[in-house]
Design an enzyme around this catalytic site. Structure first.
Site, mmCIF file in Angstrom:
data_model
loop_
_atom_site.group_PDB
_atom_site.id
_atom_site.type_symbol
_atom_site.label_atom_id
_atom_site.label_comp_id
_atom_site.label_asym_id
_atom_site.label_seq_id
_atom_site.Cartn_x
_atom_site.Cartn_y
_atom_site.Cartn_z
ATOM 1 C CG HIS A 121 -1.865 -1.207 1.443
ATOM 2 N ND1 HIS A 121 -1.405 -2.418 1.774
ATOM 3 C CD2 HIS A 121 -3.099 -1.373 0.935
ATOM 4 C CE1 HIS A 121 -2.139 -3.427 1.655
ATOM 5 N NE2 HIS A 121 -3.380 -2.571 1.277
ATOM 6 C CE LYS A 146 -5.842 -4.308 -0.839
ATOM 7 N NZ LYS A 146 -6.167 -4.276 0.540
#
Length: 229
Positions: A121, A146
């Site tokens: 992230h 992700k």
């Protein structure tokens, strides 16, 4: 039938809040994400058996999002690993591991690759080395990879969509990507084009900027993807 799976976070801040959660509210979700980083480690351990029992009919993703990657908990490497190892005893369907922030913990958990969502992230930008980061993460052989990044302009969103599409075509359909904020909302509903296989939607409080509600996400994806599956 939708291609893109919808993940809905549950963010509890106190032990007593679990009793008030209605499982039926999450029936439209494909996966329930327990965002446990709003609790202390001791409270996570105490809540775990109750949470997994309550959502035993649901697929569960366990996430401990640390401050370094935009979350709410700051723990040592040792404590981070201890929490994940304890949760694995409850056999979650998936468990999030922050690859670049907690590499040693991932190394200790490699035997659980089939459950791991390897994540990265960046709340500041879409990094110029995103493709190389994705390749490095893909090579670890986890269930999913992700990335969530923050676009500064429209072309950043388009770049992410193209990178995701390229990675999916080259390496297969196990990438999850999103551009955060209002600017990045398109990335949350365009998996049928890019290959991003999960999207995150909110029931009440969103877990990331730009997240769309569960109701709206279901309606949009049903409209876009119904004839494609």
């Amino acid at each position: 039938m939708r291609r893109t799976k919808i993940v809905v976070p549950i963010m509890l801040t106190e032990l007593t809040e679990l009793e008030k959660v209605s499982v039926s509210d999450y029936h439209s979700a494909d996966i329930v994400e327990w965002r446990a980083d709003f609790l202390s480690a001791d409270d996570i351990f105490e809540m775990a058996p109750k949470f997994f029992e309550k959502f035993k009919e649901s697929k569960i993703l366990f996430t401990l999002r640390t401050v370094r990657e935009g979350g709410n908990i700051q723990v040592s490497e040792k404590k981070y690993l201890q929490i994940l190892q304890e949760i694995l005893k409850f056999d979650p369907d998936y468990i999030d591991v922050e690859y670049f922030s907690h590499g040693p913990s991932f190394a200790a958990l490699k035997n659980y690759r089939e459950k791991i969502v390897l994540s990265y992230h960046n709340f500041d930008e879409v990094p110029t080395d995103l493709t190389s980061r994705l390749i490095k993460m893909h090579e670890e052989g986890t269930a999913f990879v992700k990335v969530a990044v923050m676009p500064e302009r429209e072309c950043d969103v388009l770049d992410l969509l193209q990178i995701t599409r390229d990675m999916t075509l080259e390496y297969g359909n196990h990438f999850i990507s999103m551009a955060m904020g209002d600017l990045g909302r398109l990335s949350r509903i365009s998996g049928y084009l890019t290959g991003s296989c999960w999207t995150f939607a909110s029931l009440e409080n969103s877990s990331a900027p730009g997240q769309i509600s569960l109701k709206e996400t279901v309606e949009i994806l049903d409209l876009l993807e119904n004839e494609l599956a």
